[in-house]
Scaffold this active site. Structure first.
Site, PDB file in Angstrom:
ATOM      1  CG  ASP A 282      -1.746  -1.243   1.355  1.00 44.73           C
ATOM      2  OD1 ASP A 282      -2.060  -1.854   0.312  1.00 44.73           O
ATOM      3  OD2 ASP A 282      -2.065  -1.637   2.493  1.00 44.73           O
TER       4      ASP A 282
ATOM      5  CD  GLU B  82      -8.735  -3.901  -1.514  1.00 39.60           C
ATOM      6  OE1 GLU B  82      -9.442  -4.091  -0.513  1.00 39.60           O
ATOM      7  OE2 GLU B  82      -7.696  -4.562  -1.741  1.00 39.60           O
TER       8      GLU B  82
ATOM      9  CG  HIS C  61      -3.246   0.074  -2.028  1.00 39.65           C
ATOM     10  ND1 HIS C  61      -4.337  -0.169  -1.231  1.00 39.65           N
ATOM     11  CD2 HIS C  61      -2.827   1.323  -1.706  1.00 39.65           C
ATOM     12  CE1 HIS C  61      -4.569   0.876  -0.454  1.00 39.65           C
ATOM     13  NE2 HIS C  61      -3.661   1.806  -0.731  1.00 39.65           N
TER      14      HIS C  61
ATOM     15  NE  ARG D 234       0.431  -6.960   0.391  1.00 40.75           N
ATOM     16  CZ  ARG D 234      -0.754  -6.518   0.828  1.00 40.75           C
ATOM     17  NH1 ARG D 234      -1.757  -6.389  -0.017  1.00 40.75           N
ATOM     18  NH2 ARG D 234      -0.917  -6.186   2.095  1.00 40.75           N
TER      19      ARG D 234
END
Length: 354
Positions: free
Chosen positions: A45, A228, A291, A319
């Site tokens: 993110d 999202e 993201h 990630r």
């Protein structure tokens, strides 16, 4: 031979040729070293904002929310924790996807959190922090939850919400986020994108409006349908919302796009937004692209996307964070191209080589 491997060989040959040539011509190491490779760091993110010649990365970890500062987009600075969650509160656990923004001389951090640690993730709500000064590393005041429900007269009726980000348009501030239609007893609940008006950077002043649901074939078909991670991107009078769709823990995670068909129209009207996608997705060497956030090169001539990918095809949230330049189509829409595999040399953002 796979196409991705061929591309890797071409990039590597080009890189070695260029750097060898530069050194042979007597260039200094500083001017010869004009490439970087992804990933630039572990994490997820990614949020980056450029201000006064510095890049500020913001993320969750180290027991709270951290910020780093660097002149180089490709080399985040030291992570400094600027806020730690209180004990026994609505925002004590599960700190997700913080974003750092600057309004009217102060910094604001938007984030999601929950009252209980771990899963199932049933209690995520969105909050905002306000800096005490123009120093992003200074103290922050917890401004509480922002309202993300359907009855603005009853602020206790807040709904599950994550990934809140602000949109400033035509003199009005809005909040965008991902949420559930209703609070549920399972975290396997469909997620939608919502918008609401704001009266200031920490106060939502209207009921929410749903502007996107996972309905397209490229948004559905997996374990969970979701929209999202909405992010605002502006270019030549156009406004886009780039968002993540499909499952964040699977390799199919990807980016979709909403375009405001006319910036004189109200963004609170779902019909004002035109959906297209996927606009950026993985391949046989890059998995789970999603993201993102956006920024400019040091000299302001290039557009760059920061995004995260999965480290393997195995389900999960292991990630890393990557960077890549992107361009624009003739009609003004985004052109993110293909994600470049790890280890392939990429020219540093224009102005960073100096």
């Amino acid at each position: 031979m796979r196409k991705g491997l061929s591309v890797l060989m071409v990039y590597t040959f080009f890189f070695l040729g260029c750097t060898t040539s530069a050194v042979e011509k007597g260039s200094s190491p500083a001017t010869a070293n004009v490439y970087f490779t992804n990933p630039i760091t572990d994490g997820a993110d990614p949020w980056v904002i450029k201000k006064d010649g510095y890049y500020y990365y913001c993320g969750s970890g180290m027991g709270g929310i951290y910020i780093s500062k660097s002149r180089k987009l490709t080399e985040p600075g030291e992570r400094v924790v600027v806020w730690r969650p209180p004990a026994e509160s609505w925002n004590s656990h599960n700190i997700w996807a913080p974003e750092l923004h600057f309004f009217n001389g102060k910094w604001y951090i938007y984030y999601a959190a929950a009252k209980k640690a771990g899963g199932p993730f049933l209690y995520q709500q969105s909050g905002v922090l306000e800096s005490a000064s123009e120093d992003p590393f200074g103290a922050y005041l917890d401004k509480g939850r922002v309202y993300t429900g359907d009855n603005i007269q009853d602020t206790s009726s807040v709904k599950w919400a994550i990934d809140l980000t602000p949109l400033s348009l035509n003199g009005q501030l809005y909040a965008l986020w991902s949420g559930w239609e209703n609070n549920a007893e399972t975290d396997r609940t469909k997620q939608h994108l919502y918008i609401a008006r704001m009266s200031n950077p920490w106060t939502i002043s209207s009921n929410r409006v749903r502007i996107s649901s996972p309905t397209e074939p490229w948004e559905t078909g997996g374990e969970l349908d979701l929209n999202e991670g909405p992010q605002v991107l502006k270019h030549q009078g156009k406004v886009f919302i780039i968002y993540s769709t499909r499952e964040s823990w699977l390799k199919e995670y990807r980016l979709g796009q909403l375009a405001l068909s006319d910036t004189t129209l109200s963004p609170m009207e779902p019909a004002s937004w035109v959906k297209s996608g996927p606009v950026f997705q993985g391949n046989d060497q890059v998995f789970g692209v999603g993201h993102c956030s956006f920024t400019k090169s040091p000299d302001g001539t290039e557009d760059w996307i920061a995004y995260h990918t999965k480290k393997s095809t195995a389900p999960g949230w292991n990630r890393d964070i990557r960077l890549q330049e992107f361009t624009w189509h003739a009609d003004g829409s985004t052109d993110f191209g293909e994600p470049i595999p790890a280890g392939v040399p990429i020219k540093v953002p224009s102005g960073e080589e100096k």
